[in-house]
Design an enzyme around this catalytic site. Sequence first.
Site, PDB file in Angstrom:
ATOM      1  N   GLY A 190       0.821  -1.207   0.000  1.00  0.00           N
ATOM      2  CA  GLY A 190       0.000   0.000   0.000  1.00  0.00           C
ATOM      3  C   GLY A 190       0.858   1.261   0.000  1.00  0.00           C
ATOM      4  O   GLY A 190       0.550   2.245  -0.676  1.00  0.00           O
ATOM      5  N   THR A 191       1.949   1.208   0.741  1.00  0.00           N
ATOM      6  CA  THR A 191       2.840   2.361   0.835  1.00  0.00           C
ATOM      7  C   THR A 191       3.419   2.708  -0.533  1.00  0.00           C
ATOM      8  O   THR A 191       3.454   3.884  -0.928  1.00  0.00           O
ATOM      9  CB  THR A 191       3.976   2.059   1.840  1.00  0.00           C
ATOM     10  OG1 THR A 191       3.382   1.716   3.095  1.00  0.00           O
ATOM     11  CG2 THR A 191       4.900   3.238   2.016  1.00  0.00           C
TER      12      THR A 191
ATOM     13  N   ASN B  72      -7.732   4.265   9.225  1.00  0.00           N
ATOM     14  CA  ASN B  72      -7.306   3.004   9.826  1.00  0.00           C
ATOM     15  C   ASN B  72      -7.495   2.981  11.337  1.00  0.00           C
ATOM     16  O   ASN B  72      -7.669   1.916  11.918  1.00  0.00           O
ATOM     17  CB  ASN B  72      -5.842   2.703   9.469  1.00  0.00           C
ATOM     18  CG  ASN B  72      -4.940   3.898   9.609  1.00  0.00           C
ATOM     19  OD1 ASN B  72      -5.143   4.931   8.964  1.00  0.00           O
ATOM     20  ND2 ASN B  72      -3.946   3.795  10.458  1.00  0.00           N
TER      21      ASN B  72
ATOM     22  N   GLN C 178      -7.962   0.615   3.664  1.00  0.00           N
ATOM     23  CA  GLN C 178      -8.857   0.091   4.699  1.00  0.00           C
ATOM     24  C   GLN C 178     -10.276  -0.143   4.183  1.00  0.00           C
ATOM     25  O   GLN C 178     -11.047  -0.855   4.816  1.00  0.00           O
ATOM     26  CB  GLN C 178      -8.914   1.046   5.899  1.00  0.00           C
ATOM     27  CG  GLN C 178      -7.650   1.076   6.733  1.00  0.00           C
ATOM     28  CD  GLN C 178      -7.363  -0.232   7.455  1.00  0.00           C
ATOM     29  OE1 GLN C 178      -8.241  -1.090   7.619  1.00  0.00           O
ATOM     30  NE2 GLN C 178      -6.125  -0.403   7.884  1.00  0.00           N
TER      31      GLN C 178
ATOM     32  N   GLY D 285      -2.679  -5.896  -0.098  1.00  0.00           N
ATOM     33  CA  GLY D 285      -3.137  -7.266   0.085  1.00  0.00           C
ATOM     34  C   GLY D 285      -3.376  -7.662   1.530  1.00  0.00           C
ATOM     35  O   GLY D 285      -4.397  -8.260   1.857  1.00  0.00           O
ATOM     36  N   HIS D 286      -2.436  -7.305   2.407  1.00  0.00           N
ATOM     37  CA  HIS D 286      -2.512  -7.882   3.763  1.00  0.00           C
ATOM     38  C   HIS D 286      -3.617  -7.285   4.625  1.00  0.00           C
ATOM     39  O   HIS D 286      -3.823  -7.727   5.751  1.00  0.00           O
ATOM     40  CB  HIS D 286      -1.152  -7.821   4.467  1.00  0.00           C
ATOM     41  CG  HIS D 286      -0.703  -6.479   4.947  1.00  0.00           C
ATOM     42  ND1 HIS D 286      -0.759  -6.127   6.268  1.00  0.00           N
ATOM     43  CD2 HIS D 286      -0.180  -5.420   4.298  1.00  0.00           C
ATOM     44  CE1 HIS D 286      -0.255  -4.905   6.417  1.00  0.00           C
ATOM     45  NE2 HIS D 286       0.093  -4.454   5.231  1.00  0.00           N
TER      46      HIS D 286
ATOM     47  N   THR E  82      10.420  -7.983 -11.659  1.00  0.00           N
ATOM     48  CA  THR E  82       9.717  -9.237 -11.907  1.00  0.00           C
ATOM     49  C   THR E  82       8.546  -9.366 -10.934  1.00  0.00           C
ATOM     50  O   THR E  82       8.673  -9.096  -9.747  1.00  0.00           O
ATOM     51  CB  THR E  82      10.685 -10.431 -11.751  1.00  0.00           C
ATOM     52  OG1 THR E  82      11.736 -10.259 -12.705  1.00  0.00           O
ATOM     53  CG2 THR E  82       9.983 -11.754 -12.002  1.00  0.00           C
TER      54      THR E  82
ATOM     55  N   CYS F 170       4.596   4.759  21.587  1.00  0.00           N
ATOM     56  CA  CYS F 170       5.519   4.943  22.695  1.00  0.00           C
ATOM     57  C   CYS F 170       6.848   5.442  22.153  1.00  0.00           C
ATOM     58  O   CYS F 170       7.561   4.717  21.471  1.00  0.00           O
ATOM     59  CB  CYS F 170       5.727   3.613  23.398  1.00  0.00           C
ATOM     60  SG  CYS F 170       6.675   3.749  24.894  1.00  0.00           S
TER      61      CYS F 170
HETATM   62  C1  LIG Z   1      -1.826  -0.506   6.171  1.00  0.00           C
HETATM   63  C2  LIG Z   1      -2.112   0.781   5.491  1.00  0.00           C
HETATM   64  C3  LIG Z   1      -1.225   1.314   4.542  1.00  0.00           C
HETATM   65  C4  LIG Z   1       0.090   0.679   4.202  1.00  0.00           C
HETATM   66  O1  LIG Z   1      -0.026  -0.509   3.510  1.00  0.00           O
HETATM   67  P1  LIG Z   1       1.259  -1.485   3.442  1.00  0.00           P
HETATM   68  O2  LIG Z   1       0.888  -2.540   2.473  1.00  0.00           O
HETATM   69  O3  LIG Z   1       1.461  -1.996   4.829  1.00  0.00           O
HETATM   70  O4  LIG Z   1       2.408  -0.645   2.976  1.00  0.00           O
HETATM   71  C5  LIG Z   1      -1.565   2.494   3.930  1.00  0.00           C
HETATM   72  N1  LIG Z   1      -2.704   3.123   4.232  1.00  0.00           N
HETATM   73  C6  LIG Z   1      -3.580   2.655   5.138  1.00  0.00           C
HETATM   74  C7  LIG Z   1      -4.836   3.401   5.402  1.00  0.00           C
HETATM   75  C8  LIG Z   1      -3.309   1.465   5.799  1.00  0.00           C
HETATM   76  O5  LIG Z   1      -4.166   1.014   6.715  1.00  0.00           O
END
Ligand SMILES: *Cc1c(COP(=O)(O)O)cnc(C)c1O
Length: 410
Positions: free
Chosen positions: A77-78, A159, A187, A208-209, A245, A333
């Site tokens: 996502g980043t 999030n 999200q 994906g995760h 790839t 923290c």
């Molecule tokens: C988790 C998240 C990301 C980052 O996604 P990654 O695949 O961990 O880099 C970006 N934006 C939001 C809102 C997220 O919750």
Amino acid sequence: MISSGPDHVIYMDNNATTRVAPEVLEEMLPYFSDVYGNPSSMHSFGGQVGKKIIESREKIASLIGASPEEIVFTSCGTESDSTAILSALQSFPDKRHIVTTRVEHPAVKNLCERLDSLTGHKHRITQLPVDREGLIDLEHYEESLTDDTSIVSVMWANNETGVIFPIHEMAEIAKSRGILFHSDAVQAIGKIPVDLSDLPIDFISLSGHKLHAPKGIGALYVRKGTPFVPFMIGGHQEKGRRGGTENVAAIIGLGKACEFAAAHIEEENTRIKGLRDKLENGLLEKVTNSMLNGHKTKRLPNTTSVSFEYVEGESILLHLDRYNICASSGSACTSGSLEPSHVLRAMGVPFTAAHGSVRLSLSIFNTEEEVDLVLEKLPPIIENLRGMSPFWQSEHKGNVGRGGSHCGCP
Ligand SMILES: *Cc1c(COP(=O)(O)O)cnc(C)c1O
């Protein structure tokens, strides 16, 4: 399905990451072992992999109302967020203004704050404020757009609180001003319907995760006709839009996860929302001086952020951890002091409440028994911690007996 027994983990931190669905894993496995070809190869051994990637692209496109050519695979996502924003800046090098919000994920927030050093140009960043419920003032948003604005980047759903922004209206406004629009929908996708077919949006990030596919795979939706400059320069993969790839197994997993999400989105919006509401209402009822963070209805069905005044979120998490209950808190923290999250600060959550925030985020793998267990275990934890808190005692003289020190940073 899910392992149970003494080591059973009650996982309510699904906005941080999710379990890979068994169906997704099964679909991926052959591509680590028997079917290991490179999709760019001329031979049919590689070609069969290419076909699976095409299928996966179709499944993702179908979940969000896009066409397959509009999907570019990334590593997370980043990367999708960085790609969209940096692409807009390079497409319009004369425009140096970006509009975003104060509550974005660090993937957008920290990038925007570092653009000057990354590009060697001075940029002006408008970070739109949010109100006490986490919502944006649309008039204020409209006024913030200028002829110098290259891109608007606003998350679909938050999030930490689950609050959903009016992306449709915001995208329409940007479009009417000829400004590119990006939404970090990491999200939202898989949890609520996202249909881009009648939405004038240029870029959407997904990961994906967060939807039961593995970590390390993401995608960027790039609308047909939107100017695009690649972030990863390399081979001709992804039609030259992202070199490297392909992460074949993960791409296939992401496609399967999107199919899985489409099949479960109804459940997400009814059963999971029911569980979330039971959990949230139970906590707010059982624990005095507790409050919900974020708008009550304009929110993801799986997320609740609750603040318990006069306790530290971190202390709550440590105690929950002893019961194998996984949640997260709205503070980080740093060097021995607990800073409330930028999201809760932007919402103006009072100091005493921001420190005691806990986020519980569910998935289709959670059960009612788990919710009941958290409702049984969490309230006494708060009561116990308050018994040790000098702040609580000074505010509620006579209510609590035991002395002791304020719970520190782990
Ligand atoms: C988790 C998240 C990301 C980052 O996604 P990654 O695949 O961990 O880099 C970006 N934006 C939001 C809102 C997220 O919750």
